[in-house]
Design a protein around this motif. Structure first.
Motif, short mmCIF file in Angstrom:
data_model
loop_
_atom_site.label_atom_id
_atom_site.label_comp_id
_atom_site.label_asym_id
_atom_site.label_seq_id
_atom_site.Cartn_x
_atom_site.Cartn_y
_atom_site.Cartn_z
N GLY A 392 0.82 -1.21 0.00
CA GLY A 392 0.00 0.00 0.00
C GLY A 392 0.85 1.26 0.00
O GLY A 392 0.46 2.29 -0.56
N ALA A 393 2.03 1.19 0.64
CA ALA A 393 2.91 2.35 0.68
C ALA A 393 3.40 2.73 -0.71
O ALA A 393 3.63 3.92 -0.99
CB ALA A 393 4.10 2.07 1.59
N ASP A 394 3.58 1.75 -1.59
CA ASP A 394 3.94 2.04 -2.98
C ASP A 394 2.90 2.97 -3.61
O ASP A 394 3.24 3.95 -4.27
CB ASP A 394 4.01 0.75 -3.79
CG ASP A 394 5.43 0.21 -3.91
OD1 ASP A 394 6.36 1.01 -4.11
OD2 ASP A 394 5.61 -1.01 -3.80
N VAL A 395 1.64 2.64 -3.41
CA VAL A 395 0.54 3.45 -3.96
C VAL A 395 0.49 4.81 -3.27
O VAL A 395 0.36 5.85 -3.93
CB VAL A 395 -0.81 2.71 -3.78
CG1 VAL A 395 -1.96 3.56 -4.31
CG2 VAL A 395 -0.78 1.36 -4.47
N LEU A 396 0.61 4.80 -1.95
CA LEU A 396 0.53 6.04 -1.17
C LEU A 396 1.61 7.03 -1.58
O LEU A 396 1.32 8.22 -1.82
CB LEU A 396 0.67 5.69 0.32
CG LEU A 396 0.57 6.86 1.30
CD1 LEU A 396 -0.87 7.34 1.39
CD2 LEU A 396 1.05 6.43 2.68
N TYR A 397 2.84 6.58 -1.67
CA TYR A 397 3.94 7.48 -2.00
C TYR A 397 3.86 7.99 -3.43
O TYR A 397 4.22 9.14 -3.72
CB TYR A 397 5.28 6.78 -1.77
CG TYR A 397 5.58 6.50 -0.31
CD1 TYR A 397 4.75 6.99 0.70
CD2 TYR A 397 6.67 5.73 0.06
CE1 TYR A 397 5.00 6.72 2.03
CE2 TYR A 397 6.95 5.47 1.40
CZ TYR A 397 6.10 5.96 2.37
OH TYR A 397 6.37 5.70 3.71
N GLN A 398 3.36 7.15 -4.34
CA GLN A 398 3.20 7.61 -5.72
C GLN A 398 2.15 8.70 -5.80
O GLN A 398 2.30 9.68 -6.56
CB GLN A 398 2.82 6.44 -6.63
CG GLN A 398 2.86 6.79 -8.11
CD GLN A 398 4.24 7.27 -8.54
OE1 GLN A 398 5.25 6.61 -8.30
NE2 GLN A 398 4.30 8.44 -9.17
N GLN A 399 1.09 8.58 -4.99
CA GLN A 399 0.08 9.62 -4.96
C GLN A 399 0.66 10.93 -4.41
O GLN A 399 0.36 12.02 -4.92
CB GLN A 399 -1.11 9.18 -4.10
CG GLN A 399 -1.94 8.06 -4.71
CD GLN A 399 -2.49 8.42 -6.07
OE1 GLN A 399 -3.08 9.50 -6.25
NE2 GLN A 399 -2.32 7.53 -7.03
N ALA A 400 1.49 10.82 -3.38
CA ALA A 400 2.12 12.02 -2.81
C ALA A 400 3.02 12.69 -3.85
O ALA A 400 3.03 13.93 -3.98
CB ALA A 400 2.93 11.65 -1.57
N ILE A 401 3.78 11.89 -4.59
CA ILE A 401 4.66 12.43 -5.64
C ILE A 401 3.84 13.09 -6.74
O ILE A 401 4.15 14.21 -7.19
CB ILE A 401 5.55 11.31 -6.22
CG1 ILE A 401 6.54 10.82 -5.16
CG2 ILE A 401 6.29 11.80 -7.47
CD1 ILE A 401 7.28 9.55 -5.56
N ASP A 402 2.77 12.43 -7.17
CA ASP A 402 1.93 12.97 -8.24
C ASP A 402 1.29 14.29 -7.83
O ASP A 402 1.19 15.24 -8.64
CB ASP A 402 0.85 11.96 -8.64
CG ASP A 402 1.43 10.72 -9.32
OD1 ASP A 402 2.60 10.77 -9.75
OD2 ASP A 402 0.70 9.70 -9.39
N LEU A 403 0.82 14.38 -6.57
CA LEU A 403 0.19 15.61 -6.11
C LEU A 403 1.20 16.74 -5.96
O LEU A 403 0.92 17.89 -6.32
CB LEU A 403 -0.52 15.37 -4.77
CG LEU A 403 -1.78 14.49 -4.80
CD1 LEU A 403 -2.34 14.33 -3.39
CD2 LEU A 403 -2.85 15.10 -5.71
N ALA A 404 2.37 16.43 -5.45
CA ALA A 404 3.39 17.47 -5.23
C ALA A 404 3.98 17.95 -6.55
O ALA A 404 4.39 19.11 -6.65
CB ALA A 404 4.50 16.93 -4.34
#
Length: 597
Positions: A392-404
């Motif tokens: 799940g952290a893979d998905v979570l961190y990718q979302q953070a990168i995409d938003l930033a």
């Protein structure tokens, strides 16, 4: 550990520690016998660990106040040697505890009649709190309380387990939408300038976890007894304050991996055959208290941290117990199904003043385990924070990168960076990453992880985020070429209670931070931070507000009611980045001249 608190981050910020209702009588890590007898509600005061509950005062007529500012008054201004502060939310009084009668008396004399924030304080001696377990038992014996049906382990830890996963996601999406609606409505009333921003605010829903079964890579089990009086290593079915200390086995729980279930079962076997006893909170007797299990899906490594209550052991007995732990897991038959690759002893008892965590001692095997997120390897020490759901952290961190949306000129600040997982995931997208974390071992892991992955544009600091945010911003600003715009973003992934008010104030006052990604494992608690970021500028919160732009949730905890939320905040700046750099340099120059004069 209580089943109800199993999703809690292991880290504790200073603010959480100050507010923590960690009373002696509310220890959440043990069980007693099958047919408990009601005892005296104040027997615990006879034990030497809990003198602060005896020497307690109540401070009244305080008006609105923050725990942090009260602590600063007591410790820094008045030089009072207090141990903890307890205050109900939105009340004008607080309880302050001390370790001796002399300290208590000095506090009474100093605070009674003291003028603070335009009010005259009143201080009186306060009575110790009753032991909630003994109180509930007494009420039950009197027939005043009807016994509740005891929950099962699945009901206590995975209340959504019987629900199809798609339906779980739908329910969580509805709940998150409702929470964000309340937040935005509150913000509309609080800050009129936020309305055009909130009209464009977008919630993208809840993304599923790639792994639904057996996803938890870290668990903390309690050593206690079940309803039949058998020694069990598992999860508590209720809370101490409700009069429940029963522990249930974990073999049927869907969110635990096979390694964790084996660890609980094997440790249960060890405790049952040992001459040393399970810890019992009713009198603080016994020894085996808890078991922390960390496992890696990438390498198969398994770390066990045995929590032992050592106050009832002499030095010879303690060494004997540690040797018993080591010998048990070195037996060939113990390693047929799974293998303990890293074994630790942890001294789990009442903490001393200023102590943040219970110390650990390495007994055998490797000192760390390794796991993988975003294609990067991470070394994990026993006490460091690491996301519970690795996939799940893979998905979570990718979302953070995409938003930033960082670029090669971006400088990223990782606040509450843990072992550097988010920082290192961002590193390849940024010019530089600066991280801060209060746990020293976590920073050592972060530095090791950067080196292992060949990442050279990360720098980590050990300390309280409140104290380091301004210095990290200053380092980023001064490292920029004069006159060149700076793209500075911050990412925060704080403990469940959220960031301290001082951290929010520091972020608000750093005008160069234009974008902020907030990762929250408890959006209900973090809503306070969301409001603080976006409220109008004030004496306490200087700097332009951050307005929410986009939010997305990730289901990091299938079968439970918990959801991880990521929000991108942006703010409109009245000052250009180049002007801000020049203003910061001018301010520093003036402060330097003033100090010299």
């Amino acid at each position: 550990m209580s089943a109800a608190s199993v999703e809690k981050h292991p880290e504790q910020s200073e603010a959480v520690a100050e507010n923590e209702e960690a009373e002696a009588q509310q220890v959440e890590t043990a069980a007693d016998g099958v047919e408990p007898k009601a005892g005296n509600e104040f027997d615990y005061l006879e034990r030497n660990e809990f003198t602060s509950e005896i020497y307690k005062i109540e401070v009244k007529n305080m008006g609105y106040f923050g725990i942090g500012e009260l602590k600063k008054l007591l410790k820094n201004t008045l030089k009072l040697d207090m141990t903890k502060i307890k205050s109900p939310a939105r009340k004008e009084y607080a309880f302050v505890c001390f370790r001796s009668q002399a300290d208590q008396q000095r506090a009474l004399e100093t605070l009674n009649g003291y003028k603070w924030k335009g009010r005259i304080l009143k201080a009186v001696a306060a009575k110790a709190s009753a032991d909630p377990l003994q109180k509930r038992r007494g009420e039950a014996n009197d027939g005043d309380v009807k016994p509740k049906r005891q929950r099962t382990a699945v009901e206590a830890t995975c209340p959504l387990a019987e629900m199809p996963y798609e339906q779980q996601l739908e329910q969580k999406t509805e709940e998150m939408s409702a929470l964000l609606k309340k937040y935005t409505q509150e913000l509309r009333h609080l800050n009129a300038d936020a309305k055009p921003h909130l009209d464009k605010f977008e919630f993208k829903g809840v993304l599923p976890s790639p792994t639904v079964q057996g996803y938890r890579n870290k668990n903390e089990f309690t050593v206690g007894k079940n309803a039949a009086g058998e020694i069990v290593v598992g999860f508590r079915l209720g809370s101490y304050s409700d009069g429940s200390v029963e522990v249930a086995e974990v073999q049927e729980l869907p969110h635990l991996p096979a390694q964790a279930k084996w660890a609980a079962r094997s440790f249960q076997q060890l405790v049952r055959q040992s001459k040393f006893q399970p810890f019992n909170p009713d009198g603080n007797v016994g020894h085996f208290r808890q078991l922390m299990v960390r496992c890696s899906s990438a390498t198969g490594e398994l770390m066990l941290v045995a929590g032992i209550y050592s106050s009832n052991l002499n030095e010879t007995e303690l060494l004997e117990l540690q040797q018993e732990l080591k010998a048990f897991y070195e037996q060939p038959e113990q390693n047929e199904t799974h293998k303990c690759t890293s074994l630790y002893y942890q001294d789990v008892k009442h903490r001393e003043a200023g102590q943040m965590v219970n110390p650990v001692t390495h007994l055998s095997g490797s000192t760390h385990i390794t796991d993988t997120i975003q294609g990067l390897q991470f070394r994990i020490s026993p006490l460091a924070f690491f996301q519970i759901n690795t996939a799940g952290a893979d998905v979570l961190y990718q979302q953070a990168i995409d938003l930033a949306a960082p670029n090669q000129e971006t400088i990223m600040l990782d606040i509450c960076c843990g072992t550097g997982t988010i920082a290192l995931a961002f590193a390849k997208h940024c010019k530089q990453v600066l991280g801060v974390e209060i746990v020293p071992d976590a920073i050592k892991d972060a530095e090791h992880n950067a080196e292992t992955n060949g990442i050279k544009n990360c720098k980590f600091f050990t300390g309280n985020a409140d104290d380091y945010i301004k210095s990290m911003v200053r380092e980023a600003v001064y490292g920029q070429e004069p006159g060149k715009p700076i793209d500075l973003i911050a990412v925060v992934d704080p403990p469940r209670a959220g960031l301290h008010t001082r951290s929010i104030a520091a972020i608000r006052s750093a005008s160069d931070i234009k974008r902020l990604v907030y990762v929250s494992c408890n959006p209900n608690s973090a809503k306070r931070n969301f409001i603080e970021l976006a409220r109008p500028e004030s004496k306490q919160y200087k700097g332009e507000p951050f307005y929410p732009k986009t939010a997305v949730a990730v289901d990091m905890f299938p079968h439970t009611t918990h959801t991880e939320l990521v929000i991108l905040f942006e703010r409109d700046s009245k000052t250009t980045p180049a002007e801000s750099v020049e203003q910061e340099r001018t301010k520093e120059c003036n402060e330097s001249l003033a100090a010299t004069a």
